[in-house]
Design an enzyme around this catalytic site. Structure first.
Site, mmCIF file in Angstrom:
data_model
loop_
_atom_site.group_PDB
_atom_site.id
_atom_site.type_symbol
_atom_site.label_atom_id
_atom_site.label_comp_id
_atom_site.label_asym_id
_atom_site.label_seq_id
_atom_site.Cartn_x
_atom_site.Cartn_y
_atom_site.Cartn_z
ATOM 1 N N ARG A 110 34.169 65.420 44.831
ATOM 2 C CA ARG A 110 33.880 64.759 43.653
ATOM 3 C C ARG A 110 33.631 65.641 42.401
ATOM 4 N NH1 ARG A 110 31.766 59.761 46.090
ATOM 5 N NH2 ARG A 110 33.528 59.127 47.142
ATOM 6 N N GLU A 111 34.031 66.854 42.628
ATOM 7 C CA GLU A 111 33.633 67.776 41.548
ATOM 8 C C GLU A 111 34.495 67.517 40.345
ATOM 9 O OE1 GLU A 111 32.622 69.931 45.223
ATOM 10 O OE2 GLU A 111 34.052 68.484 44.569
ATOM 11 N N THR A 112 35.659 67.086 40.286
ATOM 12 C CA THR A 112 36.450 66.914 39.157
ATOM 13 C C THR A 112 35.848 65.941 38.362
ATOM 14 O OG1 THR A 112 38.221 67.632 40.583
ATOM 15 C CG2 THR A 112 38.640 66.317 38.516
#
Length: 267
Positions: A154-156
């Site tokens: 989910r970093e993006t």
């Protein structure tokens, strides 16, 4: 080999529990109230465990208490208040890009160091394994997942990228295009897909995860120890080695094993 046992109460970090049962070391994420959200100090503790691993440990199991493996980074780390006792991510980032990169480097060892240990590392993953949680699962050599697993980067969505040593194993396991799609969209990979694309060795009902992992550990321990210790680095090198280098690695490993077989004392 003398079996060693350590108490299940060994805690190198408030949110980690370590159990030793002979040649098996089990490391449990133990902050279920927060879905085992992680902080940098925990990553440093993981690095210390890997880098000081007893050479007589043959299998390491990475698991988690509660319904989720790990929800990833404690998002309070990205707020001005931060988390008590932890490095301030925002303050470090404000100092400069290279300064932030230098701060991250030792945190990455909590994930990348497991590739360097002689022991085979198995991750038993249930529920959410998001961001840093997904990357810890990728740090293992083998993954067994529960049927409720949700693996996601989910970093993006936060305007960031995965930075805890997870990009290379993800690309090696599923290929560039699939890795890009998983990371860019942040979508969840569920159990059946995880097995189909090579992220997991097996998917089982959540109440069978512990027993299935134990069966896998038993199978690994049943393999001759010298061969298994040669096999892990041999196969890991195959990902990036040239053809000639890999052929050399194969014959050198086999030479050591065959020499040991024919020269060991006969009883």
């Amino acid at each position: 080999m003398t079996e060693q046992r350590t108490s299940g109460q060994d805690r190198p970090h408030p949110h980690l529990r370590v159990d030793r049962d002979g040649p098996v070391l089990t490391i449990s994420l133990s902050n279920p109230e927060r879905r085992n959200a992680k902080t940098p100090s925990l990553w440093l503790a993981l690095a210390e465990l890997a880098e000081t691993l007893d050479p007589e440990v043959r299998v390491v199991v990475l698991r988690a208490d509660g319904p989720s493996f790990s929800a990833g980074l404690d998002l309070a780390m990205l707020t001005p208040e931060g988390v008590d006792g932890e490095v301030s991510m925002l303050e470090q980032a404000a100092r400069g890009a290279q300064e932030m990169a230098d701060v991250i480097a030792p945190f990455q060892r909590g994930f990348s160091a497991w590739a360097d240990v002689d022991a085979v590392v198995v991750a038993a993953v249930q529920g959410h394994a998001i961001g840093a949680g997904f990357q810890l699962a990728l740090a293992a050599d083998l993954r067994v997942v529960a049927d409720d697993v949700q693996l996601a980067m989910r970093e993006t969505s936060l305007g960031l990228v995965p930075d805890l040593a997870g990009t290379a194993p993800l690309v090696h396991l599923v290929g560039y295009s699939k890795a890009l799609e998983i990371c860019a969209t942040g979508r969840a990979v569920h159990a059946d897909e995880a097995v189909a694309i090579g992220l997991a060795s097996a998917a089982v009902p959540v109440d069978e995860l512990e027993a299935t992992t134990a069966d896998l550990v038993s199978a690994l321990l049943a393999a001759p120890e010298p061969a298994l210790r040669e096999l892990k680095p041999l196969l890991r090198r195959a990902v990036t080695a040239s053809r000639d280098d890999q052929l050399r690695h194969e014959r050198e490993a086999q030479g050591r094993l065959m020499h040991a077989l024919v020269t060991r004392p006969r009883h």
